[in-house]
Design a protein around this motif. Structure first.
Motif, PDB file in Angstrom:
ATOM      1  N   THR A 113      -9.681   9.531   0.803  1.00 39.60           N
ATOM      2  CA  THR A 113     -10.255   9.852   2.109  1.00 39.60           C
ATOM      3  C   THR A 113     -10.181  11.350   2.353  1.00 39.60           C
ATOM      4  OG1 THR A 113      -9.493   7.715   2.977  1.00 39.60           O
ATOM      5  CG2 THR A 113     -10.161   9.373   4.583  1.00 39.60           C
ATOM      6  N   SER A 137     -11.920  -1.471  -6.119  1.00 36.71           N
ATOM      7  CA  SER A 137     -10.891  -2.495  -6.291  1.00 36.71           C
ATOM      8  C   SER A 137     -11.420  -3.604  -7.195  1.00 36.71           C
ATOM      9  CB  SER A 137     -10.451  -3.081  -4.941  1.00 36.71           C
ATOM     10  OG  SER A 137     -11.525  -3.757  -4.305  1.00 36.71           O
ATOM     11  N   ARG A 139     -17.078   0.691  -2.684  1.00 41.34           N
ATOM     12  CA  ARG A 139     -17.573   0.920  -1.326  1.00 41.34           C
ATOM     13  C   ARG A 139     -17.400   2.372  -0.902  1.00 41.34           C
ATOM     14  NH1 ARG A 139     -13.544  -2.592   2.436  1.00 41.34           N
ATOM     15  NH2 ARG A 139     -13.936  -4.090   0.761  1.00 41.34           N
ATOM     16  N   ASP A 159      -4.640   6.702  -1.813  1.00 37.42           N
ATOM     17  CA  ASP A 159      -3.836   5.494  -1.636  1.00 37.42           C
ATOM     18  C   ASP A 159      -4.145   4.489  -2.735  1.00 37.42           C
ATOM     19  OD1 ASP A 159      -5.775   3.226  -0.245  1.00 37.42           O
ATOM     20  OD2 ASP A 159      -6.364   5.254   0.314  1.00 37.42           O
ATOM     21  N   GLY A 205      -6.436  -1.976  -6.189  1.00 41.86           N
ATOM     22  CA  GLY A 205      -7.443  -0.961  -5.941  1.00 41.86           C
ATOM     23  C   GLY A 205      -6.850   0.372  -5.546  1.00 41.86           C
ATOM     24  N   PHE A 206      -7.730   1.339  -5.371  1.00 40.36           N
ATOM     25  CA  PHE A 206      -7.320   2.678  -4.945  1.00 40.36           C
ATOM     26  C   PHE A 206      -8.427   3.267  -4.087  1.00 40.36           C
ATOM     27  CE2 PHE A 206      -9.665   3.268  -8.848  1.00 40.36           C
ATOM     28  CZ  PHE A 206     -10.454   4.387  -8.608  1.00 40.36           C
ATOM     29  N   GLY A 207      -8.069   4.292  -3.289  1.00 39.39           N
ATOM     30  CA  GLY A 207      -9.033   4.916  -2.402  1.00 39.39           C
ATOM     31  C   GLY A 207      -8.741   6.390  -2.207  1.00 39.39           C
ATOM     32  N   GLN A 257       0.839  -1.192   0.000  1.00 43.43           N
ATOM     33  CA  GLN A 257       0.000   0.000   0.000  1.00 43.43           C
ATOM     34  C   GLN A 257       0.875   1.242   0.000  1.00 43.43           C
ATOM     35  OE1 GLN A 257      -1.973   1.188   3.662  1.00 43.43           O
ATOM     36  NE2 GLN A 257      -3.860   1.676   2.555  1.00 43.43           N
ATOM     37  N   ARG A 272     -14.700   8.142   2.958  1.00 43.34           N
ATOM     38  CA  ARG A 272     -13.748   7.431   2.106  1.00 43.34           C
ATOM     39  C   ARG A 272     -14.485   6.704   0.992  1.00 43.34           C
ATOM     40  NH1 ARG A 272      -8.758   4.940   1.621  1.00 43.34           N
ATOM     41  NH2 ARG A 272      -8.755   2.805   0.844  1.00 43.34           N
ATOM     42  N   SER A 305       0.346   5.448   0.257  1.00 44.92           N
ATOM     43  CA  SER A 305      -0.614   6.523   0.511  1.00 44.92           C
ATOM     44  C   SER A 305       0.112   7.854   0.585  1.00 44.92           C
ATOM     45  CB  SER A 305      -1.387   6.275   1.812  1.00 44.92           C
ATOM     46  OG  SER A 305      -0.519   6.265   2.928  1.00 44.92           O
ATOM     47  N   THR A 362     -19.830   1.043   6.757  1.00 40.91           N
ATOM     48  CA  THR A 362     -19.448   0.671   5.399  1.00 40.91           C
ATOM     49  C   THR A 362     -20.673   0.276   4.596  1.00 40.91           C
ATOM     50  OG1 THR A 362     -17.277  -0.125   6.147  1.00 40.91           O
ATOM     51  CG2 THR A 362     -18.050  -0.906   3.996  1.00 40.91           C
ATOM     52  N   GLN A 392     -13.707   3.874  -2.188  1.00 43.97           N
ATOM     53  CA  GLN A 392     -12.702   2.879  -2.580  1.00 43.97           C
ATOM     54  C   GLN A 392     -13.242   2.017  -3.711  1.00 43.97           C
ATOM     55  OE1 GLN A 392     -10.643   0.554   0.583  1.00 43.97           O
ATOM     56  NE2 GLN A 392     -11.221  -1.266  -0.582  1.00 43.97           N
TER      57      GLN A 392
END
Length: 527
Positions: A449, A431, A349, A518, A445-447, A84, A427, A86, A327, A429
């Motif tokens: 926040t 993936s 998500r 991230d 994946g990526f996110g 990961q 957040r 970020s 979530t 996300q």
């Protein structure tokens, strides 16, 4: 023989006549019926159309729990390695009552004064092992390793040109200088040990029910806790001085210093023990599987961390913050191959997190903890005591205060940990997971926040919980004991971690526009 009775696949009965099965008519009839049953059975197992693929009913990745002691599969283990990266950016602001464009118009205090631009980059390697213990019950171990963590404070819209104003401490002093670089940190972040189960409800075992995952996880900080450091410390000073080392030279050279003033390591762990509980529920509907749930993280400080130095009577906040997360997500499974255990899953998500007030490592943790400003380096005594020379019958102008500093109490020092106010985060996300075979799958994946604006130096001067002893109240009282005949009562006891230069209204620091991007990837081998 008597006529025989048969049933088709739906259970509808029919009866042959009295002729023997050996007669030509009977044999022909039996052959026709058998052919019809075989054809009907074959059609029942076929897809509804030639172009419609067959799909599995097993739940998706986020609620999947490996298990053991299933028929034909007595033991499961999965080994994964993730990475990961970020990057976080935020604006550090400060309260001010200065009259000026974008600040105030006079008569009130704003929190809009630009102080610094904060940036942070973190690279993590995340090995994990999942071990099936029983049906829908798994033990897992996870050990995030920080390969590199770097932080930097730089000028924000010209703030580095007026540092004496935006970083003012006591009269004539500056809290720290811009740019400020924190040390590069690396090492084991924590060891996580957890249990996951979907034994309560599992769609793979009962198609009429959703899948419910429940888990609990313990997080143990095994390395050196983070300590405030200045890699660019002035000549004659050490980079990671102990909070009680007033001169920051690694030597005990004053009566106000603590017993241990040796130089420390920068450290990488949070210095806490964490307990996390989480649950998710999902229901697969052919190609889609919506899911939702929550998690909560509770942390308890370790005494060998800097939390132990600020854990004193009168401290309003000395616990780490509590984090709760909701979530909502959707898994999309457009393709599966049951025979070869192939699957492609897209996971989308949204998460909302509430972080409570708590003492924490803020964006200016290193800058404050490594400051050379006297208002932050000099110790404060933890308690007050009743003044033995106080005489309530003394005439005006000759009376002494009721409460004075107890120089026999513990001395307190600034560690860099501050009272961070509560805030919310959102957040998003996305993936994709590709299960290439029965034994291998990959995730990418990526996110993003975003954190709500919040205060990061929020300590209050008094703790109102203790207000039964006027002798220990110090400045935390109503009325003036120096005035004859005036009634005086305690409103609490002083907070030993309160420092006016960073905690007083009009001097506090804030963080806004906090955004984190991230990317992550992992590979899993399953046995």
């Amino acid at each position: 023989m008597e006529g025989a009775t048969f049933c088709d696949r739906k259970g509808n009965g029919f009866r042959l006549g009295r002729r023997g099965l050996g007669s030509p008519v009977s044999l022909a009839l039996v052959a026709a019926i058998a052919s019809s049953l075989v054809t009907t059975g074959a059609r029942a197992d076929e897809p509804r159309s030639a172009t419609e693929p067959r799909v599995m009913q097993e739940p998706g990745e986020v609620v999947n729990v490996i298990d053991a002691f299933d028929e034909g599969d007595p033991f499961d283990i999965a080994i994964s390695l993730g990475f990961q990266y970020s990057t976080k950016s935020a604006k550090v602001l400060r309260e001010t009552n200065i009259f000026g464009p974008g600040l105030t118009s006079g008569g009130f205090t704003s929190n809009l004064m630009n102080v610094a631009q904060f940036s942070e980059q973190t690279s993590r390697l995340i090995p994990r092992v999942d071990i099936g213990l029983y049906k829908d019950l798994a033990l897992y171990l996870r050990a995030p390793i920080i390969l590199n963590n770097s932080r930097e404070l730089t000028g924000l819209d010209g703030s580095d040109r007026v540092q004496s104003v935006v970083l003012a401490g006591a009269p004539g002093e500056q809290l720290f200088s811009l740019p400020f670089n924190s040390p590069d940190r690396s090492g084991l972040e924590y060891l996580a040990v957890g249990l996951d189960t979907s034994a309560f409800m599992n769609q793979a075992r009962d198609r009429t029910k959703p899948t419910l995952l429940f888990g609990v996880e313990g997080r143990f900080s095994l390395g050196t806790p983070m300590h405030a450091c200045n890699p660019d410390a002035p000549s004659g000073q050490v980079q990671c001085a102990h909070p009680s080392d007033i001169n920051r030279n690694g030597q005990a050279d004053g009566g106000l210093e603590g017993f241990d003033v040796s130089e420390r390591e920068a450290g990488v762990t949070r210095g806490t023990i964490g307990l996390e509980v989480h649950t998710l529920v999902s229901k697969r509907i052919k190609y889609l599987e919506p899911y939702g749930g929550f998690s909560a993280l509770f942390e308890f400080q370790q005494e060998d961390s800097d939390y132990g130095l600020t854990d004193l009577e009168g401290s309003l906040v000395n616990r780490p913050p509590i984090r709760g997360t909701m979530t909502l997500g959707l898994m999309i499974i457009p393709w599966e191959n049951r025979e070869k255990f192939g699957r492609l899953t897209f996971d989308l998500r949204v998460q909302g997190t509430y972080t409570s007030e708590g003492r924490d490592y803020s964006e200016i943790f290193d800058a404050l903890g490594a400051s050379t400003a006297s208002s932050l380096r000099q110790p404060q005594w933890a308690k007050y005591r009743r003044n033995p020379n106080y005489d309530e019958n003394a005439p005006a102008g000759m009376r002494e205060p009721i409460s004075i500093i107890d120089e026999g109490s513990q001395k307190t020092y600034v560690t860099g940990l501050t009272d961070v106010q509560q805030y919310a985060s959102i957040r998003g996300q996305a993936s994709v997971t590709w299960q290439a075979s029965e034994y291998v799958k990959f995730n990418l994946g990526f996110g993003f926040t975003h954190d709500q604006k919040h205060g990061i130096t929020g300590d209050q001067p008094c703790n109102p919980t203790f207000k039964d002893d006027i002798g220990q109240s110090g400045p935390c009282k109503s009325g003036n004991e120096l005035n004859v005949g005036e009634f005086v009562s305690a409103t609490g006891i002083p907070n030993p971690n309160y420092r006016p230069t960073i905690n007083a209204v009009g001097r506090r620091f804030w963080v806004s526009d906090s955004n984190t991007f991230d990317v992550f990837a992992s590979g899993v081998v399953m046995f």
